[in-house]
Design an enzyme around this catalytic site. Structure first.
Site, PDB file in Angstrom:
ATOM      1  CB  ALA A 254      -1.006  -0.025   1.143  1.00  0.00           C
ATOM      2  CB  ALA A 255       4.463   1.984  -0.403  1.00  0.00           C
ATOM      3  N   GLY A 256       2.172   3.035  -2.330  1.00  0.00           N
ATOM      4  CA  GLY A 256       2.003   4.066  -3.604  1.00  0.00           C
ATOM      5  C   GLY A 256       0.619   4.749  -3.118  1.00  0.00           C
ATOM      6  CG  ASP A 257      -2.974   2.402  -3.151  1.00  0.00           C
ATOM      7  OD1 ASP A 257      -2.924   2.805  -4.363  1.00  0.00           O
ATOM      8  OD2 ASP A 257      -3.241   1.097  -3.215  1.00  0.00           O
TER       9      ASP A 257
END
Length: 332
Positions: A254-257
């Protein structure tokens, strides 16, 4: 009047499998653990924006099943308004199988399920209350024609439109003139640049050049994230590098989100310095990758602390001195 982040996008139940290494073709590997959690790019970004302090309304679709109830509950518990999340008949909640290897990298396969049932009418109903000052955040895990319609509908109401072009687009259907800010990673950047007729990039300097040419081609601000190497953003004809916060990654799912949701929250509350907003988004994403899961890994603003990436203002392509995110709202 308080501003709102409207998120139009996907909602999934993620099945997270921890593996020692990704299997080769025809190979079977044993997972050491499995975790079922709420996710989907739309849902993750909505939760990130909410935990960053924004008022968030989610517009999406779920199946009438246990996974759908799991996702709806997770959104509600994070303060996201789910009044415009519809229940689609005759299909399952979107499902993602996420394999995470020991170093934290992942491979993801998604079955769209109810996400493919999101309609233009669903979007119009959910965005009817959008107004100047609000922000509409989009991704590409729902039908492209619905995404493009959401962008147009939002712009007609004076809202700022942010597109996270993920997964990488296969055609130009989503690359409309209604986009104010485009957020992509390197893979997505190459796809968008090719579709837009802009130069492709490789190393850091080329990425900076591609950000600028893509911005000119699409008439919008472009943010390109490059993992551990940080991110690049153009402000007018200037490209700035924001280094990543260095941490030991456990799960990058979920880093990009998280990054995109925190950026959306900054835009919605009117923060004036885009590189500083991106540095905060980078710090939030750095916390996320030290935890397992999707929504469950996203930090609240109070958990980020004082760790920030310092924008590298020397890596620029012009002498422009301003880096004001209010420029996003002057287009159109």
């Amino acid at each position: 009047m308080p501003t709102t982040v409207f998120v139009v996008g996907s909602l999934n139940a993620d099945q997270l499998l921890e593996v020692p290494a990704f299997p080769a073709a025809g190979e079977t590997v044993l997972a050491s653990d499995v975790l079922i959690t709420a996710g989907g790019k739309g849902g993750n970004q909505a939760v990130a924006a909410s935990r960053a302090g924004a008022a968030v309304t989610m517009i999406g679709a779920l199946g009438d099943d246990a996974h759908g109830r799991l996702v709806r509950r997770a959104l509600t518990e994070s303060g996201v308004d789910t009044g415009w999340v519809v229940t689609a008949d005759g299909t399952h909640t979107g499902t993602a199988v996420v394999a995470v290897e020991a170093g934290g990298e992942n491979r993801i396969i998604v079955a769209s399920g109810a996400n493919a049932r999101l309609t233009r009418q669903d979007v119009e109903s959910g965005l009817a209350g959008a107004a100047p000052g609000d922000l509409v955040l989009l991704q590409l895990e729902t039908p492209v024609e619905v995404v493009a319609h959401a962008a147009r509908f939002a712009k007609e109401r004076g809202a700022t439109v942010v597109l996270n072009a993920a997964p990488a687009p296969a055609d130009t259907g989503c690359l409309t003139t209604d986009i104010d800010l485009l957020v992509v990673n390197e893979v997505e950047m190459r796809a968008v640049a090719g579709l837009a007729g802009a130069d492709e990039g490789g190393d850091g300097r080329d990425v900076a050049g591609t950000v600028l040419t893509t911005s000119r081609a699409l008439d919008c601000v472009v943010v390109c994230t490059t993992g551990a190497d940080g991110a690049y953003v153009n402000v007018g004809d200037r490209v700035i590098h924001i280094p990543a916060v260095q941490v030991t990654a456990v799960d990058t799912t979920a880093a990009g989100d998280t990054y995109t949701g925190y950026l959306a929250a900054a835009l919605a509350r009117g923060e004036s310095d885009l590189p500083a907003a991106l540095a905060t988004a980078s710090a939030a994403a750095a916390v996320t990758v030290t935890r397992r899961g999707a929504m469950a890994s996203i930090p609240y603003a109070a958990e980020i602390g004082e760790v920030r990436a310092i924008p590298d203002t020397d890596s620029t392509t012009s002498d422009t001195d301003t880096a004001d995110i209010t420029e996003l709202t002057t287009k159109g």
